[in-house]
Design a protein around this motif. Sequence first.
Motif, PDB file in Angstrom:
ATOM      1  N   LEU A  10       0.833  -1.199   0.000  1.00 23.10           N
ATOM      2  CA  LEU A  10       0.000   0.000   0.000  1.00 23.10           C
ATOM      3  C   LEU A  10       0.871   1.253   0.000  1.00 23.10           C
ATOM      4  O   LEU A  10       0.621   2.201  -0.754  1.00 23.10           O
ATOM      5  N   LEU A  11       1.904   1.268   0.808  1.00 20.40           N
ATOM      6  CA  LEU A  11       2.812   2.402   0.867  1.00 20.40           C
ATOM      7  C   LEU A  11       3.496   2.613  -0.481  1.00 20.40           C
ATOM      8  O   LEU A  11       3.633   3.751  -0.948  1.00 20.40           O
ATOM      9  N   ALA A  12       3.918   1.546  -1.132  1.00 22.69           N
ATOM     10  CA  ALA A  12       4.553   1.649  -2.449  1.00 22.69           C
ATOM     11  C   ALA A  12       3.588   2.258  -3.466  1.00 22.69           C
ATOM     12  O   ALA A  12       3.995   3.082  -4.296  1.00 22.69           O
ATOM     13  N   ARG A  13       2.323   1.884  -3.423  1.00 17.29           N
ATOM     14  CA  ARG A  13       1.326   2.455  -4.342  1.00 17.29           C
ATOM     15  C   ARG A  13       1.138   3.946  -4.097  1.00 17.29           C
ATOM     16  O   ARG A  13       1.033   4.739  -5.036  1.00 17.29           O
ATOM     17  N   ILE A  14       1.077   4.320  -2.825  1.00 16.77           N
ATOM     18  CA  ILE A  14       0.899   5.732  -2.485  1.00 16.77           C
ATOM     19  C   ILE A  14       2.115   6.534  -2.948  1.00 16.77           C
ATOM     20  O   ILE A  14       1.972   7.593  -3.561  1.00 16.77           O
ATOM     21  N   GLU A  15       3.319   6.038  -2.662  1.00 16.59           N
ATOM     22  CA  GLU A  15       4.542   6.747  -3.049  1.00 16.59           C
ATOM     23  C   GLU A  15       4.650   6.906  -4.560  1.00 16.59           C
ATOM     24  O   GLU A  15       5.131   7.929  -5.047  1.00 16.59           O
ATOM     25  N   SER A  16       4.206   5.913  -5.306  1.00 17.47           N
ATOM     26  CA  SER A  16       4.307   5.990  -6.765  1.00 17.47           C
ATOM     27  C   SER A  16       3.386   7.061  -7.340  1.00 17.47           C
ATOM     28  O   SER A  16       3.602   7.538  -8.453  1.00 17.47           O
ATOM     29  N   ARG A  17       2.370   7.444  -6.600  1.00 16.11           N
ATOM     30  CA  ARG A  17       1.427   8.460  -7.083  1.00 16.11           C
ATOM     31  C   ARG A  17       1.765   9.865  -6.616  1.00 16.11           C
ATOM     32  O   ARG A  17       1.181  10.830  -7.102  1.00 16.11           O
ATOM     33  N   LEU A  18       2.687   9.979  -5.687  1.00 12.64           N
ATOM     34  CA  LEU A  18       3.086  11.294  -5.198  1.00 12.64           C
ATOM     35  C   LEU A  18       4.033  11.945  -6.189  1.00 12.64           C
ATOM     36  O   LEU A  18       4.807  11.291  -6.868  1.00 12.64           O
ATOM     37  N   ALA A  19       3.981  13.246  -6.238  1.00  8.00           N
ATOM     38  CA  ALA A  19       4.903  13.977  -7.107  1.00  8.00           C
ATOM     39  C   ALA A  19       6.310  13.891  -6.539  1.00  8.00           C
ATOM     40  O   ALA A  19       6.494  13.883  -5.321  1.00  8.00           O
ATOM     41  N   PRO A  20       7.300  13.810  -7.415  1.00 10.98           N
ATOM     42  CA  PRO A  20       8.683  13.786  -6.913  1.00 10.98           C
ATOM     43  C   PRO A  20       9.015  15.124  -6.268  1.00 10.98           C
ATOM     44  O   PRO A  20       8.409  16.148  -6.594  1.00 10.98           O
ATOM     45  N   PRO A  21       9.979  15.151  -5.366  1.00 10.08           N
ATOM     46  CA  PRO A  21      10.334  16.421  -4.730  1.00 10.08           C
ATOM     47  C   PRO A  21      10.904  17.395  -5.759  1.00 10.08           C
ATOM     48  O   PRO A  21      11.504  16.981  -6.754  1.00 10.08           O
ATOM     49  N   ALA A  22      10.699  18.652  -5.518  1.00  9.25           N
ATOM     50  CA  ALA A  22      11.206  19.673  -6.430  1.00  9.25           C
ATOM     51  C   ALA A  22      12.727  19.626  -6.471  1.00  9.25           C
ATOM     52  O   ALA A  22      13.377  19.350  -5.472  1.00  9.25           O
ATOM     53  N   GLU A  23      13.288  19.884  -7.651  1.00  7.65           N
ATOM     54  CA  GLU A  23      14.741  19.873  -7.810  1.00  7.65           C
ATOM     55  C   GLU A  23      15.382  21.144  -7.273  1.00  7.65           C
ATOM     56  O   GLU A  23      16.570  21.157  -6.985  1.00  7.65           O
ATOM     57  N   LEU A  24      14.593  22.214  -7.173  1.00  5.28           N
ATOM     58  CA  LEU A  24      15.104  23.470  -6.645  1.00  5.28           C
ATOM     59  C   LEU A  24      14.441  23.770  -5.306  1.00  5.28           C
ATOM     60  O   LEU A  24      13.237  23.606  -5.145  1.00  5.28           O
ATOM     61  N   LEU A  25      15.254  24.220  -4.361  1.00  9.76           N
ATOM     62  CA  LEU A  25      14.748  24.575  -3.035  1.00  9.76           C
ATOM     63  C   LEU A  25      14.653  26.087  -2.908  1.00  9.76           C
ATOM     64  O   LEU A  25      15.546  26.806  -3.362  1.00  9.76           O
ATOM     65  N   THR A  26      13.613  26.534  -2.264  1.00 10.88           N
ATOM     66  CA  THR A  26      13.485  27.947  -1.916  1.00 10.88           C
ATOM     67  C   THR A  26      14.153  28.159  -0.558  1.00 10.88           C
ATOM     68  O   THR A  26      14.570  27.205   0.104  1.00 10.88           O
ATOM     69  N   ARG A  27      14.240  29.406  -0.143  1.00 12.71           N
ATOM     70  CA  ARG A  27      14.769  29.697   1.198  1.00 12.71           C
ATOM     71  C   ARG A  27      13.950  28.947   2.245  1.00 12.71           C
ATOM     72  O   ARG A  27      14.509  28.378   3.184  1.00 12.71           O
TER      73      ARG A  27
END
Length: 75
Positions: A10-27
Amino acid sequence: DVTVQTLHALLARIESRLAPPAELLTRETFAELLNIGVSTFDRMRETGAIGPQPIRLAGLKWLRAEALAWIANRA
């Protein structure tokens, strides 16, 4: 009865549907990774205590990979 294997699936299914983290970080997101406030982050950056150099792109941004490597290697 829910098994550990079912929970992992179940966790693997949820993670696969989440957006990947942004490549750029803000302050804000960089400060959050450091578990400090934005004003503390800004003071640290002004004194040179933040290692990675920002990119000027609609404000200051940092590459996630560089920030995470710096966090992992700082003393």
